[in-house]
Design an enzyme around this catalytic site. Structure first.
Site, PDB file in Angstrom:
ATOM      1  N   ASP A 133       0.904  -1.340  -0.130  1.00 45.52           N
ATOM      2  CA  ASP A 133       0.047   0.089  -0.119  1.00 45.52           C
ATOM      3  C   ASP A 133       0.893   1.254   0.134  1.00 45.52           C
ATOM      4  O   ASP A 133       2.364   1.049  -0.241  1.00 45.52           O
ATOM      5  CB  ASP A 133      -1.067   0.008   1.171  1.00 45.52           C
ATOM      6  CG  ASP A 133      -0.234   0.212   2.671  1.00 45.52           C
ATOM      7  OD1 ASP A 133       0.925   0.280   2.734  1.00 45.52           O
ATOM      8  OD2 ASP A 133      -1.095   0.432   3.474  1.00 45.52           O
ATOM      9  N   HIS A 134       0.168   2.446   0.227  1.00 41.71           N
ATOM     10  CA  HIS A 134       1.195   3.754   0.158  1.00 41.71           C
ATOM     11  C   HIS A 134       2.384   3.806   1.131  1.00 41.71           C
ATOM     12  O   HIS A 134       3.269   4.208   0.824  1.00 41.71           O
ATOM     13  CB  HIS A 134       0.041   4.814   0.424  1.00 41.71           C
ATOM     14  CG  HIS A 134      -0.847   4.522   1.375  1.00 41.71           C
ATOM     15  ND1 HIS A 134      -2.055   3.854   1.404  1.00 41.71           N
ATOM     16  CD2 HIS A 134      -0.934   5.192   2.600  1.00 41.71           C
ATOM     17  CE1 HIS A 134      -2.573   3.944   2.529  1.00 41.71           C
ATOM     18  NE2 HIS A 134      -1.972   4.484   3.225  1.00 41.71           N
ATOM     19  N   CYS A 166       3.000  -3.257   4.178  1.00 42.84           N
ATOM     20  CA  CYS A 166       2.311  -2.112   4.570  1.00 42.84           C
ATOM     21  C   CYS A 166       2.919  -1.545   5.496  1.00 42.84           C
ATOM     22  O   CYS A 166       4.161  -1.646   5.867  1.00 42.84           O
ATOM     23  CB  CYS A 166       0.741  -2.386   4.621  1.00 42.84           C
ATOM     24  SG  CYS A 166       0.483  -3.595   6.152  1.00 42.84           S
ATOM     25  N   THR A 192       2.792  -1.632   8.825  1.00 42.65           N
ATOM     26  CA  THR A 192       3.071  -2.811   9.990  1.00 42.65           C
ATOM     27  C   THR A 192       3.388  -4.171   9.378  1.00 42.65           C
ATOM     28  O   THR A 192       3.799  -4.932  10.110  1.00 42.65           O
ATOM     29  CB  THR A 192       2.150  -2.665  10.975  1.00 42.65           C
ATOM     30  OG1 THR A 192       0.918  -3.233  10.442  1.00 42.65           O
ATOM     31  CG2 THR A 192       1.909  -1.327  11.902  1.00 42.65           C
ATOM     32  N   GLY A 215      -1.722  -5.696   8.580  1.00 41.20           N
ATOM     33  CA  GLY A 215      -3.024  -5.485   7.802  1.00 41.20           C
ATOM     34  C   GLY A 215      -3.026  -6.501   6.533  1.00 41.20           C
ATOM     35  O   GLY A 215      -3.906  -7.234   6.279  1.00 41.20           O
ATOM     36  N   HIS A 239       9.071 -24.808   8.354  1.00 35.93           N
ATOM     37  CA  HIS A 239       8.098 -25.308   8.918  1.00 35.93           C
ATOM     38  C   HIS A 239       6.775 -25.180   8.583  1.00 35.93           C
ATOM     39  O   HIS A 239       5.878 -25.963   8.574  1.00 35.93           O
ATOM     40  CB  HIS A 239       8.334 -25.001  10.713  1.00 35.93           C
ATOM     41  CG  HIS A 239       9.453 -25.713  11.181  1.00 35.93           C
ATOM     42  ND1 HIS A 239       9.676 -25.780  12.344  1.00 35.93           N
ATOM     43  CD2 HIS A 239      10.822 -26.246  10.667  1.00 35.93           C
ATOM     44  CE1 HIS A 239      10.790 -26.349  12.717  1.00 35.93           C
ATOM     45  NE2 HIS A 239      11.415 -26.738  11.441  1.00 35.93           N
ATOM     46  N   ASN A 240       6.458 -23.891   8.348  1.00 33.34           N
ATOM     47  CA  ASN A 240       5.048 -23.517   7.999  1.00 33.34           C
ATOM     48  C   ASN A 240       4.559 -23.632   6.243  1.00 33.34           C
ATOM     49  O   ASN A 240       3.598 -23.324   6.001  1.00 33.34           O
ATOM     50  CB  ASN A 240       4.556 -22.271   8.415  1.00 33.34           C
ATOM     51  CG  ASN A 240       5.120 -22.189   9.842  1.00 33.34           C
ATOM     52  OD1 ASN A 240       5.634 -20.888  10.315  1.00 33.34           O
ATOM     53  ND2 ASN A 240       4.799 -22.795  10.616  1.00 33.34           N
ATOM     54  N   ARG A 284       7.199   0.452   8.314  1.00 34.40           N
ATOM     55  CA  ARG A 284       7.460   1.334   9.346  1.00 34.40           C
ATOM     56  C   ARG A 284       7.978   0.917  10.475  1.00 34.40           C
ATOM     57  O   ARG A 284       8.272   1.580  11.472  1.00 34.40           O
ATOM     58  CB  ARG A 284       6.292   2.056   9.689  1.00 34.40           C
ATOM     59  CG  ARG A 284       5.414   2.872   8.306  1.00 34.40           C
ATOM     60  CD  ARG A 284       4.146   3.526   8.962  1.00 34.40           C
ATOM     61  NE  ARG A 284       3.703   4.355   7.761  1.00 34.40           N
ATOM     62  CZ  ARG A 284       2.290   4.546   7.826  1.00 34.40           C
ATOM     63  NH1 ARG A 284       1.424   4.240   8.376  1.00 34.40           N
ATOM     64  NH2 ARG A 284       1.981   5.488   6.656  1.00 34.40           N
ATOM     65  N   ARG A 301       6.980 -34.419   9.170  1.00 38.17           N
ATOM     66  CA  ARG A 301       6.191 -34.019  10.370  1.00 38.17           C
ATOM     67  C   ARG A 301       5.262 -32.650   9.919  1.00 38.17           C
ATOM     68  O   ARG A 301       4.110 -32.529  10.395  1.00 38.17           O
ATOM     69  CB  ARG A 301       6.782 -34.300  11.632  1.00 38.17           C
ATOM     70  CG  ARG A 301       7.566 -32.987  11.886  1.00 38.17           C
ATOM     71  CD  ARG A 301       8.314 -33.265  13.346  1.00 38.17           C
ATOM     72  NE  ARG A 301       9.218 -32.285  13.711  1.00 38.17           N
ATOM     73  CZ  ARG A 301      10.219 -32.098  13.117  1.00 38.17           C
ATOM     74  NH1 ARG A 301      10.698 -32.731  12.284  1.00 38.17           N
ATOM     75  NH2 ARG A 301      10.959 -30.857  13.716  1.00 38.17           N
ATOM     76  N   HIS A 302       6.066 -31.594   9.257  1.00 37.04           N
ATOM     77  CA  HIS A 302       5.496 -30.413   9.280  1.00 37.04           C
ATOM     78  C   HIS A 302       4.429 -30.392   8.104  1.00 37.04           C
ATOM     79  O   HIS A 302       3.451 -29.705   8.130  1.00 37.04           O
ATOM     80  CB  HIS A 302       6.625 -29.386   8.781  1.00 37.04           C
ATOM     81  CG  HIS A 302       7.595 -29.393   9.677  1.00 37.04           C
ATOM     82  ND1 HIS A 302       7.492 -28.847  11.030  1.00 37.04           N
ATOM     83  CD2 HIS A 302       8.946 -29.606   9.725  1.00 37.04           C
ATOM     84  CE1 HIS A 302       8.397 -28.876  11.801  1.00 37.04           C
ATOM     85  NE2 HIS A 302       9.381 -29.282  11.015  1.00 37.04           N
ATOM     86  N   ARG A 337       1.087 -30.741   9.939  1.00 38.37           N
ATOM     87  CA  ARG A 337       0.607 -29.735  10.520  1.00 38.37           C
ATOM     88  C   ARG A 337      -0.161 -28.879   9.515  1.00 38.37           C
ATOM     89  O   ARG A 337      -1.105 -28.098   9.691  1.00 38.37           O
ATOM     90  CB  ARG A 337       1.497 -29.119  11.252  1.00 38.37           C
ATOM     91  CG  ARG A 337       2.034 -29.774  12.428  1.00 38.37           C
ATOM     92  CD  ARG A 337       3.420 -29.824  13.184  1.00 38.37           C
ATOM     93  NE  ARG A 337       3.675 -30.662  13.996  1.00 38.37           N
ATOM     94  CZ  ARG A 337       5.043 -31.089  14.431  1.00 38.37           C
ATOM     95  NH1 ARG A 337       5.841 -30.341  13.868  1.00 38.37           N
ATOM     96  NH2 ARG A 337       5.207 -32.051  15.154  1.00 38.37           N
TER      97      ARG A 337
END
Ligand code: RB5
Length: 146
Positions: free
Chosen positions: A7-8, A63, A65, A68, A96-97, A107, A130-131, A134
């Site tokens: 975003d901006h 963005c 943070t 969002g 793992h994920n 920011r 094993r991941h 999950r």
């Protein structure tokens, strides 16, 4: 191909990441924005769609943070978006994920850290084993909440 969007608030960092990755030989699909004020969920959805339709392998969303973008991207079934501000998380969320989207807060982190996070995220492969079980449980949650 890597999908990238912001975003901006994330525009300046996105420009630097595009420069950095292009120099490294990556092909990028820039979803926008181009600096104008915009709504991050719209960008997050388009990056997510380009991963689900297999036009892109992974995505990067930026963005202010990163929060969002990650909230919005994770609403799309099949997307595992990780908001990262440290190297260990960026690495292990791939291992793992099997995260397919890296979210960054323009920011909250410096330019140097951002490049390191992007590099480790894009060069680390999912460990499987094993991941995978999950990840399958996450998919089950998605399927039960359609
Ligand atoms: C824009 O001001 C800001 O709200 C946005 O970039 C993001 O941080 C939202 O999570």
């Amino acid at each position: 191909m890597i999908a990238i969007g912001c975003d901006h608030a994330g525009y300046e960092l996105k420009k630097e990441i595009i420069k950095h990755l292009t120099e490294k030989g990556y092909e990028l699909l820039d979803i926008g924005c181009n600096g104008e004020s915009c709504d991050y969920p719209v960008i997050a959805k388009e990056v997510a769609d380009n991963i689900l339709n297999k036009k892109c392998d992974l995505g990067i969303l930026i963005c202010g943070t990163g929060a969002g973008m990650s909230i919005a991207a994770n609403k799309v079934h099949g997307i595992r978006a990780a908001l990262c501000s440290d190297y260990y998380t960026a690495k292990y969320t791939r291992l793992h994920n099997n995260s397919n989207v890296l979210c960054l807060g323009a920011r909250t982190i410096g330019m140097g850290s951002a490049m390191e996070l992007v590099d480790v995220f894009l060069t680390t492969e999912f460990e499987g084993g094993r991941h995978q079980r999950r990840i399958d449980l996450i998919t089950e949650i998605e399927n039960n909440n359609k």
